[in-house]
Each structure stands twice: as structure tokens, then as C-alpha cells.
Design a protein around this motif. Structure first.
Motif, short mmCIF file in Angstrom:
data_model
loop_
_atom_site.label_atom_id
_atom_site.label_comp_id
_atom_site.label_asym_id
_atom_site.label_seq_id
_atom_site.Cartn_x
_atom_site.Cartn_y
_atom_site.Cartn_z
N MET A 106 0.83 -1.21 0.00
CA MET A 106 0.00 0.00 0.00
C MET A 106 0.87 1.26 0.00
SD MET A 106 -3.25 -0.75 2.49
CE MET A 106 -4.63 -1.74 1.91
N ASN A 107 1.94 1.24 0.77
CA ASN A 107 2.82 2.41 0.81
C ASN A 107 3.44 2.67 -0.57
OD1 ASN A 107 2.38 2.88 3.53
ND2 ASN A 107 4.15 1.69 4.19
N SER A 108 3.83 1.59 -1.25
CA SER A 108 4.46 1.75 -2.56
C SER A 108 3.46 2.19 -3.62
CB SER A 108 5.14 0.44 -2.99
OG SER A 108 4.16 -0.57 -3.22
N ALA A 138 1.14 4.49 -3.10
CA ALA A 138 0.63 5.82 -2.77
C ALA A 138 0.71 6.74 -3.99
CB ALA A 138 1.42 6.41 -1.61
N ARG A 139 -0.24 7.67 -4.08
CA ARG A 139 -0.30 8.60 -5.20
C ARG A 139 -0.34 10.04 -4.67
NH1 ARG A 139 -5.35 5.82 -8.43
NH2 ARG A 139 -4.34 3.88 -9.05
N GLU A 165 -2.79 10.26 -1.57
CA GLU A 165 -3.74 9.17 -1.40
C GLU A 165 -2.98 7.90 -1.08
OE1 GLU A 165 -7.10 6.67 -3.98
OE2 GLU A 165 -6.03 8.37 -4.87
N ILE A 166 -3.31 7.27 0.06
CA ILE A 166 -2.65 6.02 0.45
C ILE A 166 -3.66 5.13 1.16
CG2 ILE A 166 -1.79 7.10 2.58
CD1 ILE A 166 0.61 5.17 2.37
#
Length: 264
Positions: free
Chosen positions: A162-164, A166-167, A183-184
Motif C-alpha cells: 500500500m505504501n508503494s 501511494a499517489r 492518497e494512500i
């Protein structure tokens, strides 16, 4: 029928056991007793049945800790901020100023400035002898109530994924009605300059939080830190629409429209 959840440690372990046994069956056409026992023994070794689960603590705030030590006492007090703690320490210093007055260019009377009075009284940290003090910030912790049944926060692998993913959604220009947003995991974090409040403003929207982060009671574990100070640490629910800022509302609508177009 129970479907193991790979986002939880227990679910991932059950899926791993299934895969090991399936590989054994594919290789031998059955579950030979000795091989099955070996697989189960290795699998169970990953579990700890001897200790209760470690408690979870929330950080409810922070305090300034003042420890003062001399030949007669060693006291610890808590203060809301450093200035208050330093003022209390300076009062003690002024009451005992005769201990240092006239020595090594120390004036006969203490200065009015609290920090200067404390620094003159105690001197360098490596030559304080019998008297010393420590002043530092510390978190205030509280035991967290148990989470709803079957909820476990995602493990390291899912968090890393999820961290990778992120936008960052920037404004397209000064005339853009939106706001810069990260956004994460479905959580939207807005950080922007607010000319009305005359402050750097940070807003968190939780309405579209990803399912693995949402507890059974619809709350989301949230920890907010500014520098080394924790300002919030507890489960939080979605923010009611009526208290959102006017500029934030159209940006949220646009974000949700973009998600529908992407098929998120």
C-alpha cells in the motif's frame, strides 16, 4: 465456508499450510502420514502458544518531564510544555542561588531570564557534580481497548504494498479549485496553505479508506505526529460532511469521480 484473509497473519498462515499440503499431494498423490506430520510440525513452530498477545497502546498526548537531582532529593514532575517546566526549575534555582553566587563569574543575583538562570546555575553538563537536571518530552500512553473481533491491522507485506502504491494528486495550477492531496490506502491527506486561517493546514478524509484498514466498528486506527510530538492516536471514524471546509468538498467530489473513471 470460511475464506482465509491473506491480509491477516492467521489467514496468511492457513493459506501457507494449504499450499504446502497441496504441493505434497501433487507430488505424491496423497498425504503420507510422516510427511504430513513434518509439514504440520514446521508450520506450528511459527506460532507462539505460551504468551498472551502483546497489548496495544495509544498515545493520547505528550508531557514535558522534568527530573531534578541533588544531594538530598531526586524528583520528577510533569508539565504541559517546556516553558512551564523551565520556569519551575528556574524558581528552584533562584531559591538556591547562594550555592553558586560569586563563583566563576556568577553574579550575586540570578538573571530574570529563566533559561539564563538555569544555565548559569548548573553550568556545563559534564561538570555539574551533585546537582543536575533533565528536561525532555515523553508520550502519554493508554491501554487500547480490544479491537472488534477478527480485526487485525495489515501486516508488513500488505503495508509495504500500500505504501508503494501511494499517489500524489497536485493542483493543476493556481486557478485549480482543488487542493494538493496524497492518497494512500484510500485515505486522502490534504496539506495546503490556508489564507483564511493564516496557517499551514492538514486535513484527513477517511470516507474512502481501503477495507483492510477499517475495523468492524467502522473506525480506522489513526496516529498523527508533528515532529516528535504525537497529537492524535486512536481509532477515528469518517468525518461528517457538514464540518468539512468549503474548498475540500468539491475536491473530494472530483477525486471520487476520478476513481470511478479509473475503476478503483
Amino acid at each position: 465456508m470460511i475464506t482465509p484473509d491473506p491480509a491477516t497473519p492467521e489467514g496468511a498462515a492457513v493459506i501457507d499450510l494449504h499450499d504446502r499440503l497441496q504441493a505434497l499431494e501433487n507430488r505424491t498423490g496423497e498425504w503420507p502420514g510422516a510427511d504430513t506430520v513434518d509439514i504440520l510440525a514446521a508450520w506450528l513452530a511459527d506460532f507462539d502458544f505460551t504468551r498472551p498477545p502483546a497489548p496495544t497502546y495509544w498515545v493520547t498526548g505528550s508531557a514535558c518531564v522534568l527530573r531534578r537531582q541533588d544531594r538530598h532529593e531526586d524528583t520528577v514532575t510533569l508539565w504541559a510544555d517546556e516553558a512551564s517546566a523551565l520556569s519551575a526549575l528556574a524558581r528552584e534555582v533562584r531559591c538556591n542561588w547562594d550555592n553558586v553566587a560569586g563563583a566563576d563569574d556568577i553574579p550575586d543575583t540570578p538573571p530574570d531570564d529563566d533559561r539564563e538562570a538555569v544555565d548559569l546555575y548548573y553550568g556545563p553538563s559534564d561538570s555539574r557534580g551533585d546537582e543536575d537536571y533533565w528536561l525532555y518530552a515523553a508520550d502519554i500512553n493508554t491501554l487500547a481497548p480490544p479491537a472488534p473481533h477478527a480485526f487485525l491491522f495489515p501486516g508488513p507485506e500488505l503495508c509495504a504494498w500500500m505504501n508503494s502504491a501511494a499517489r500524489f494528486h497536485p493542483m493543476t495550477g493556481p486557478d485549480d479549485e482543488g487542493l494538493p492531496c496524497m492518497e494512500i490506502g484510500g485515505v486522502l491527506v490534504f496539506a495546503y496553505l490556508d489564507p483564511d486561517m493564516k496557517a499551514v493546514r492538514v486535513s484527513v478524509d477517511l470516507d474512502t479508506t481501503a477495507e483492510p484498514l477499517v475495523r468492524g466498528d467502522a473506525a480506522i486506527p489513526l496516529h498523527i505526529q508533528i515532529g516528535n510530538t504525537t497529537v492524535f492516536s486512536a481509532p477515528a471514524g469518517p468525518v461528517p460532511e457538514r464540518i468539512r471546509s468549503g474548498r475540500l468538498r468539491p475536491w473530494l467530489r472530483r477525486m471520487r469521480s476520478m476513481r470511478r473513471q479509473r475503476g478503483d
